[in-house]
Design a protein around this motif. Structure first.
Motif, mmCIF file in Angstrom:
data_model
loop_
_atom_site.group_PDB
_atom_site.id
_atom_site.type_symbol
_atom_site.label_atom_id
_atom_site.label_comp_id
_atom_site.label_asym_id
_atom_site.label_seq_id
_atom_site.Cartn_x
_atom_site.Cartn_y
_atom_site.Cartn_z
ATOM 1 N N ARG A 94 0.744 -1.068 0.052
ATOM 2 C CA ARG A 94 -0.111 0.011 -0.055
ATOM 3 C C ARG A 94 1.202 1.438 -0.006
ATOM 4 O O ARG A 94 0.649 2.419 -0.941
ATOM 5 C CB ARG A 94 -1.006 0.148 1.444
ATOM 6 N N LEU A 95 1.793 1.073 0.509
ATOM 7 C CA LEU A 95 2.809 2.008 0.507
ATOM 8 C C LEU A 95 3.171 2.761 -0.882
ATOM 9 O O LEU A 95 3.615 3.871 -0.946
ATOM 10 C CB LEU A 95 4.012 1.987 1.817
ATOM 11 N N ASN A 96 3.870 1.636 -1.452
ATOM 12 C CA ASN A 96 3.838 1.658 -2.562
ATOM 13 C C ASN A 96 3.325 2.483 -3.730
ATOM 14 O O ASN A 96 3.889 3.196 -4.469
ATOM 15 C CB ASN A 96 4.954 0.452 -3.220
ATOM 16 N N VAL A 97 2.127 1.971 -3.833
ATOM 17 C CA VAL A 97 1.009 2.717 -4.001
ATOM 18 C C VAL A 97 0.603 3.981 -4.265
ATOM 19 O O VAL A 97 0.489 4.991 -4.641
ATOM 20 C CB VAL A 97 -0.834 1.962 -4.527
ATOM 21 N N GLU A 98 0.919 4.187 -2.426
ATOM 22 C CA GLU A 98 0.866 6.125 -2.256
ATOM 23 C C GLU A 98 2.057 6.906 -2.522
ATOM 24 O O GLU A 98 1.553 7.437 -3.191
ATOM 25 C CB GLU A 98 0.589 5.942 -0.628
ATOM 26 N N SER A 99 3.453 6.059 -2.629
ATOM 27 C CA SER A 99 3.777 7.162 -3.422
ATOM 28 C C SER A 99 4.138 7.240 -4.754
ATOM 29 O O SER A 99 4.531 8.448 -5.497
ATOM 30 C CB SER A 99 5.428 6.068 -2.405
ATOM 31 N N ASP A 100 4.470 6.131 -5.235
ATOM 32 C CA ASP A 100 3.988 5.973 -6.938
ATOM 33 C C ASP A 100 2.175 6.963 -7.551
ATOM 34 O O ASP A 100 2.908 7.900 -8.449
ATOM 35 C CB ASP A 100 2.892 4.494 -7.842
ATOM 36 N N LEU A 101 1.306 6.854 -7.125
ATOM 37 C CA LEU A 101 0.761 8.274 -6.746
ATOM 38 C C LEU A 101 1.241 9.625 -6.051
ATOM 39 O O LEU A 101 0.704 10.495 -7.505
ATOM 40 C CB LEU A 101 -0.540 7.902 -6.203
#
Length: 121
Positions: A94-101
């Motif tokens: 989830r943190l990776n998706v958040e950072s990507d966005l």
């Protein structure tokens, strides 16, 4: 949950994420996910103000929305809807998706130094 509007956002990686936009104050289930604070724009699209992630959408942006650390700042910028992307993966994913966005959308309330470079389609 209330009726929702479908929208997609693209992260810096080029990955596309589907969100469901709900009016602020909507009751959510206790599910993990990535969320965005948005406001409508003149062309019928949505401006992303903030991106976050949580293990409990209801506790973070449902019943406790008024206690969110970015709530008042988002309201001042016209915040009307919460977008949710339910994500059953582990917190690090989830943190990776958040950072990507955040990197791709550059929402102003995430401290990226400017207006969002992307609007929901």
């Amino acid at each position: 949950m209330a009726n929702f509007i479908k929208a997609k956002a693209v992260g810096l990686s080029g990955s596309s994420y589907e969100f469901q936009l709900y009016p602020a104050g909507t009751h959510f289930r206790e599910l993990p996910g990535v969320y965005v604070f948005t406001r409508p724009i003149a062309n019928g699209g949505w401006h992303v103000l903030y991106v976050g992630q949580t293990h409990d959408l209801q506790g973070r942006v449902g019943s406790c929305l008024g206690t969110h650390h970015k709530y008042l700042a988002a309201l001042a910028k016209g915040f009307t809807h919460v977008g949710v992307h339910v994500f059953q993966g582990r917190e690090d994913a989830r943190l990776n998706v958040e950072s990507d966005l955040i990197a791709g959308l550059r929402p102003e309330l995430n401290g990226t130094g400017g207006q969002s470079a992307y609007r929901f389609a």
